[in-house]
Design a protein around this motif. Structure first.
Motif, PDB file in Angstrom:
ATOM      1  N   MET A   1      -9.813  19.387  17.413  1.00  0.00           N
ATOM      2  CA  MET A   1      -9.826  18.042  16.860  1.00  0.00           C
ATOM      3  C   MET A   1      -8.451  17.386  17.039  1.00  0.00           C
ATOM      4  SD  MET A   1     -11.185  17.048  13.115  1.00  0.00           S
ATOM      5  CE  MET A   1     -11.808  15.435  12.740  1.00  0.00           C
TER       6      MET A   1
ATOM      7  N   HIS B   1      -9.556  11.532  16.812  1.00  0.00           N
ATOM      8  CA  HIS B   1     -10.837  11.718  16.125  1.00  0.00           C
ATOM      9  C   HIS B   1     -10.704  11.364  14.649  1.00  0.00           C
ATOM     10  CE1 HIS B   1     -11.377  14.867  19.461  1.00  0.00           C
ATOM     11  NE2 HIS B   1     -12.023  13.769  19.804  1.00  0.00           N
TER      12      HIS B   1
ATOM     13  N   VAL C   1     -18.791   9.696  15.340  1.00  0.00           N
ATOM     14  CA  VAL C   1     -17.656  10.185  16.112  1.00  0.00           C
ATOM     15  C   VAL C   1     -18.017  11.524  16.763  1.00  0.00           C
ATOM     16  CG1 VAL C   1     -15.241  10.945  15.997  1.00  0.00           C
ATOM     17  CG2 VAL C   1     -16.008   9.015  14.597  1.00  0.00           C
TER      18      VAL C   1
ATOM     19  N   LEU D   1     -16.772  14.835  18.634  1.00  0.00           N
ATOM     20  CA  LEU D   1     -15.506  15.565  18.695  1.00  0.00           C
ATOM     21  C   LEU D   1     -15.296  16.207  20.067  1.00  0.00           C
ATOM     22  CD1 LEU D   1     -15.441  17.312  15.209  1.00  0.00           C
ATOM     23  CD2 LEU D   1     -14.342  15.195  15.897  1.00  0.00           C
TER      24      LEU D   1
END
Lengths: 113, 257
Positions: free
Chosen positions: B99, B103, B216, B218
């Motif tokens: 991540m 993000h 979102v 990742l």
């Protein structure tokens, strides 16, 4: 004179009742204090988890300090000890804050006056 | 109450006092069985948000954390410090490794819009990856003004007057709301999350979400090649006399020969 023969029996009762009241008062306030003492112990134990020398080092000393005063009966003295303990709580919080602040300052801000 | 809402980002990082160890295969650092806590700079952000609430500049403080399940402990700490509620965006350990601040910034921006936040507050950087990107990227995504490295915040006529720590001094700027702020070390001294407050915080609402809820993905655009320990400082040596010292200094070219 050891005995007051002329003492009013009513007065005697009064005195006894008063003693009893004082006795209960101490017991009641000690019970109220007991929870305060327990809370203080728990608070310090919680703070000890972050102690630089480790939680076990802190816990053993904390326990010893509380055991040393386990026979205290006088509410005034207990209050005094509580105040001392709460002072240590504040000191520890300040110590941790300062330690964190100083470490970060050292790591992230190298040019300092 | 002014009705302003603050969103505070809280990252779970390895505790500042822990000695960091690199994994033998050099893919990262050892995190198993290591004490974690809230990123100290985020703690400062939480503290400032709570103080703003106490001064009645804002009316609600919402703490957000992205990461594995243990992040909830961090959010409890934030609520023990005075945040009203929390949002946990759960990311499993595998995805969390890759991540990126981008993000997190996307998620924070989306939450800021959904929650109608007026201020997004984060620490200037996290003490683990030291990226120092999240606040700036949130400002970029939302197209909000940003006040990074804040060391003092005041509310003046509906705007925020922010003193920023910059190289060699301070800069004072005024930002319109909504805005993104990131905290510097000298902004305040965070309070300690006391035991009774931690207990009370357990009753405060904590909502669990996933990155998908905020649209979102990742997908990582970068790959960690190698993680190394910092170079160890070379050991010094003891000298017997002043002559020896002068000779050594000459050899090193530190005094004219």
């Amino acid at each position: 004179m050891l005995f007051k023969f002329d003492q009013n029996p009513k007065h005697l009762y009064h005195q006894e009742a008063k003693d009893l009241l004082v006795h209960y008062y101490i017991r009641m306030s000690n019970q109220a204090l007991k929870s305060k003492v327990k809370l203080l112990y728990r608070t310090l134990l919680h703070l000890g988890k972050d102690y630089p020398k480790g939680p076990e080092y802190f816990r053993s000393r904390l326990h010893a300090a509380f055991m040393k005063n386990k026979d205290l009966k006088d509410p005034k003295q207990i209050e005094l000890m509580l105040a001392k303990g709460n002072y240590i709580v504040k000191e520890l919080e300040a110590l941790y804050m300062l330690r964190k602040y100083r470490t970060l300052k050292k790591r992230y801000y190298n040019v300092e006056s | 109450m002014s009705g302003l809402r603050v969103l505070v980002g809280c990252k779970r990082v390895i505790d500042y006092a822990v000695k960091i160890r690199v994994k033998p295969d050099k893919t990262g650092v050892v995190t198993d069985g290591v004490k974690h806590s809230m990123n100290p700079f985020d703690e400062i952000a939480v503290e400032e948000a709570v103080r703003m609430k106490e001064k009645k500049i804002v009316s609600e403080v919402v703490a957000v954390s992205c990461g594995p399940a243990q992040c909830q402990e961090i959010l409890r700490t934030a609520m023990a410090m005075g945040a009203d509620r929390a949002i946990h965006v759960e990311v499993d350990a595998k995805n969390y490794d890759t991540m990126l601040p981008l993000h997190v910034a996307k998620i924070l921006s989306k939450i800021a819009q959904e929650e109608k936040a007026d201020i997004v507050f984060t620490g200037k950087q996290a003490i683990d990856d030291d990226a120092n990107q999240t606040a700036q990227m949130v400002a970029g995504i939302l197209n909000w003004p940003q006040a990074t490295f804040a060391s003092k915040i005041e509310k003046v006529d509906g705007n925020l007057k922010v003193t920023r720590e910059i190289d060699g001094g301070l800069e004072t700027i005024s930002v319109k709301l909504p805005a993104v702020i990131s905290s510097d070390l000298r902004l305040n001294e965070p309070r300690y999350a006391t035991l009774p407050n931690i207990m009370k915080a357990k009753k405060k609402p904590l909502v669990k979400k996933t990155p998908k809820d905020y649209g979102v993905e990742l997908t990582s655009t970068q790959q960690v090649l190698k993680v190394d320990e910092p170079l160890t400082r070379q050991a010094g040596s003891k000298l017997g006399s002043v002559e020896e010292l002068v000779q050594k200094l000459r050899d090193a070219g530190l005094v004219p020969s």
